[in-house]
Design a protein around this motif. Structure first.
Motif, PDB file in Angstrom:
ATOM      1  N   TYR A  63       1.661  24.088  -6.498  1.00 50.41           N
ATOM      2  CA  TYR A  63       0.425  24.766  -6.155  1.00 50.41           C
ATOM      3  C   TYR A  63       0.178  25.983  -6.025  1.00 50.41           C
ATOM      4  O   TYR A  63       1.279  26.652  -5.607  1.00 50.41           O
ATOM      5  CB  TYR A  63      -0.301  23.747  -4.810  1.00 50.41           C
ATOM      6  CG  TYR A  63      -0.162  22.308  -5.041  1.00 50.41           C
ATOM      7  CD1 TYR A  63      -0.784  21.637  -5.892  1.00 50.41           C
ATOM      8  CD2 TYR A  63       0.549  21.788  -3.809  1.00 50.41           C
ATOM      9  CE1 TYR A  63      -0.581  20.303  -5.904  1.00 50.41           C
ATOM     10  CE2 TYR A  63       0.784  20.335  -4.044  1.00 50.41           C
ATOM     11  CZ  TYR A  63       0.150  19.649  -4.951  1.00 50.41           C
ATOM     12  OH  TYR A  63       0.455  18.114  -4.905  1.00 50.41           O
ATOM     13  N   LYS A  68      -4.796  25.341  -6.406  1.00 51.79           N
ATOM     14  CA  LYS A  68      -4.940  24.624  -7.770  1.00 51.79           C
ATOM     15  C   LYS A  68      -3.581  24.135  -8.194  1.00 51.79           C
ATOM     16  O   LYS A  68      -2.595  24.704  -7.982  1.00 51.79           O
ATOM     17  CB  LYS A  68      -5.678  25.518  -8.551  1.00 51.79           C
ATOM     18  CG  LYS A  68      -6.989  25.901  -8.361  1.00 51.79           C
ATOM     19  CD  LYS A  68      -7.633  26.809  -9.527  1.00 51.79           C
ATOM     20  CE  LYS A  68      -8.842  27.120  -9.210  1.00 51.79           C
ATOM     21  NZ  LYS A  68      -9.679  28.005 -10.282  1.00 51.79           N
ATOM     22  N   LEU A  69      -3.669  23.240  -8.908  1.00 54.96           N
ATOM     23  CA  LEU A  69      -2.302  22.833  -9.740  1.00 54.96           C
ATOM     24  C   LEU A  69      -1.679  23.693 -10.441  1.00 54.96           C
ATOM     25  O   LEU A  69      -2.123  24.482 -11.404  1.00 54.96           O
ATOM     26  CB  LEU A  69      -2.495  21.534 -10.557  1.00 54.96           C
ATOM     27  CG  LEU A  69      -1.484  20.732 -10.906  1.00 54.96           C
ATOM     28  CD1 LEU A  69      -0.849  19.832  -9.687  1.00 54.96           C
ATOM     29  CD2 LEU A  69      -1.895  19.557 -12.090  1.00 54.96           C
ATOM     30  N   MET A  99      -1.477  19.044  -0.301  1.00 55.87           N
ATOM     31  CA  MET A  99      -2.729  18.498  -0.921  1.00 55.87           C
ATOM     32  C   MET A  99      -3.125  17.200  -0.165  1.00 55.87           C
ATOM     33  O   MET A  99      -4.299  16.903   0.353  1.00 55.87           O
ATOM     34  CB  MET A  99      -2.737  18.374  -2.531  1.00 55.87           C
ATOM     35  CG  MET A  99      -2.798  19.764  -3.004  1.00 55.87           C
ATOM     36  SD  MET A  99      -4.193  20.929  -2.720  1.00 55.87           S
ATOM     37  CE  MET A  99      -3.867  22.227  -3.248  1.00 55.87           C
ATOM     38  N   THR A 104      -9.688  15.434   0.292  1.00 54.88           N
ATOM     39  CA  THR A 104     -10.739  16.153  -0.512  1.00 54.88           C
ATOM     40  C   THR A 104     -11.742  16.880   0.139  1.00 54.88           C
ATOM     41  O   THR A 104     -11.956  16.736   1.494  1.00 54.88           O
ATOM     42  CB  THR A 104     -11.237  15.341  -1.739  1.00 54.88           C
ATOM     43  OG1 THR A 104     -12.199  15.926  -2.429  1.00 54.88           O
ATOM     44  CG2 THR A 104     -12.421  14.360  -0.654  1.00 54.88           C
ATOM     45  N   GLU A 130      -8.089  21.872  -9.584  1.00 59.62           N
ATOM     46  CA  GLU A 130      -8.400  21.373  -8.138  1.00 59.62           C
ATOM     47  C   GLU A 130      -8.030  20.004  -7.792  1.00 59.62           C
ATOM     48  O   GLU A 130      -8.105  19.107  -8.678  1.00 59.62           O
ATOM     49  CB  GLU A 130      -9.732  21.691  -7.720  1.00 59.62           C
ATOM     50  CG  GLU A 130     -10.029  23.196  -7.627  1.00 59.62           C
ATOM     51  CD  GLU A 130     -11.521  23.409  -6.971  1.00 59.62           C
ATOM     52  OE1 GLU A 130     -11.551  24.657  -6.427  1.00 59.62           O
ATOM     53  OE2 GLU A 130     -12.463  22.822  -7.005  1.00 59.62           O
ATOM     54  N   PHE A 131      -7.470  19.711  -6.761  1.00 57.68           N
ATOM     55  CA  PHE A 131      -7.142  18.378  -6.208  1.00 57.68           C
ATOM     56  C   PHE A 131      -8.627  17.937  -5.783  1.00 57.68           C
ATOM     57  O   PHE A 131      -9.348  18.147  -5.428  1.00 57.68           O
ATOM     58  CB  PHE A 131      -6.540  18.465  -5.000  1.00 57.68           C
ATOM     59  CG  PHE A 131      -6.277  17.141  -4.199  1.00 57.68           C
ATOM     60  CD1 PHE A 131      -5.684  16.105  -4.866  1.00 57.68           C
ATOM     61  CD2 PHE A 131      -6.702  16.814  -3.079  1.00 57.68           C
ATOM     62  CE1 PHE A 131      -5.413  14.989  -4.174  1.00 57.68           C
ATOM     63  CE2 PHE A 131      -6.783  15.634  -2.273  1.00 57.68           C
ATOM     64  CZ  PHE A 131      -6.181  14.719  -3.048  1.00 57.68           C
ATOM     65  N   PHE A 224      -6.427  15.505 -10.258  1.00 57.31           N
ATOM     66  CA  PHE A 224      -6.927  16.702 -10.492  1.00 57.31           C
ATOM     67  C   PHE A 224      -7.884  16.801 -11.388  1.00 57.31           C
ATOM     68  O   PHE A 224      -7.736  16.167 -12.405  1.00 57.31           O
ATOM     69  CB  PHE A 224      -5.557  17.608 -10.626  1.00 57.31           C
ATOM     70  CG  PHE A 224      -4.798  17.636  -9.408  1.00 57.31           C
ATOM     71  CD1 PHE A 224      -4.647  18.577  -8.434  1.00 57.31           C
ATOM     72  CD2 PHE A 224      -3.472  16.710  -9.199  1.00 57.31           C
ATOM     73  CE1 PHE A 224      -3.861  18.765  -7.407  1.00 57.31           C
ATOM     74  CE2 PHE A 224      -2.771  16.678  -8.173  1.00 57.31           C
ATOM     75  CZ  PHE A 224      -3.074  17.703  -7.283  1.00 57.31           C
TER      76      PHE A 224
END
Length: 267
Positions: A63, A68-69, A99, A104, A130-131, A224
């Protein structure tokens, strides 16, 4: 990693909301109790570098500092993703390698799609990478999953009038392949699950699934955003995998490249 699933769109069964993986099977409980060693990063913030044990086991950072991934959203060969967990000394509020434990941050809402039963939409904008949420459910054996699949009707009509419990299937299967062999894990959100159980299939989805682990060898499926998603959009992911076949149940996703029929895992 392969994700295979086919889920019913109508909600006609009683279910329990959970916020962690759930199982009643002894061998899975044993796996969950066999905890990974944690990192010793403390409050240094080094969970974003190779100084962190979990990052090293993940073969690199998973991450970005903005949450973000960092890994590819489209690669067919997923690297391992091992998040920091309860055995780690890092502080969860500053660790950038968590995460699943944070849940969320987006406002997600179940709604009536009309011709496809219930679905899930976002009430806030979501950026690519984004997760969004985890697909939680009951962890069961492959044999139990097969028995449950045999009790469902894969070709039941996809209409709001369909209230037959035999048509409901919230089961997904995670198949992982290694140089030394393979593993298969099954997650069923029919009786135990979270809001992700309402996410519908699309042949052109806005979410992508990623297998993560946090503290033990049980895989967890994180979803994601694979593109920017605007507030008010329905969320979707593809139920298909390379091993899926098309059922005779019509797909109503409306995508330009719709396959016309929903995928179904027969293995």
């Amino acid at each position: 990693m392969l994700i295979k699933s086919k889920k019913a769109e109508m909600e006609t069964v009683h279910w329990t909301c959970i916020d962690m993986p759930y199982t009643e099977e002894e061998y899975i409980l044993d796996v969950m109790d066999d905890r990974f060693m944690g990192c010793d990063c403390g409050d240094t913030g080094s969970c974003s570098s190779s100084d962190c044990l979990c990052v090293r086991l993940s073969l690199g950072v998973s991450y970005t500092p903005s949450g973000k991934l960092a890994t590819s959203l489209t690669s067919p060969h997923q690297k391992p993703v091992l998040e920091c967990h309860s055995e780690c000394s890092c502080k969860s509020n500053i660790c950038t390698n968590r995460m699943l434990s944070r849940k969320t941050k987006h406002n997600l809402q179940v709604f009536d799609t009309g011709n496809r039963g219930l679905g899930l939409m976002t009430k806030t904008d979501i950026c690519k990478g984004e997760f969004v949420c985890e697909y939680l459910g009951e962890l069961i054996s492959a044999d139990a999953a097969k028995a449950r699949l045999e009790s469902t009707t894969p070709d039941a009509p996809q209409t709001a009038g369909n209230t037959s419990s035999s048509s409901m299937n919230y089961l997904i299967t995670v198949n992982e392949y290694f140089t030394s062999g393979s593993s298969r894990w099954c997650i069923d959100a029919r009786r135990f699950g979270n809001i992700a159980r309402f996410i519908n299939h699309s042949c052109q989805p806005n979410l992508v699934s990623l297998v993560c682990r946090a503290g033990c060898d049980v895989p967890r499926v994180a979803l994601f955003a694979c593109r920017d998603i605007a507030a008010g959009e329905e969320l979707s992911f593809s139920y298909a995998s390379p091993d899926s076949v098309l059922s005779t149940k019509p797909c109503l996703c409306g995508a330009k490249d719709c396959k016309l029929f929903l995928p179904f895992d027969v293995t």
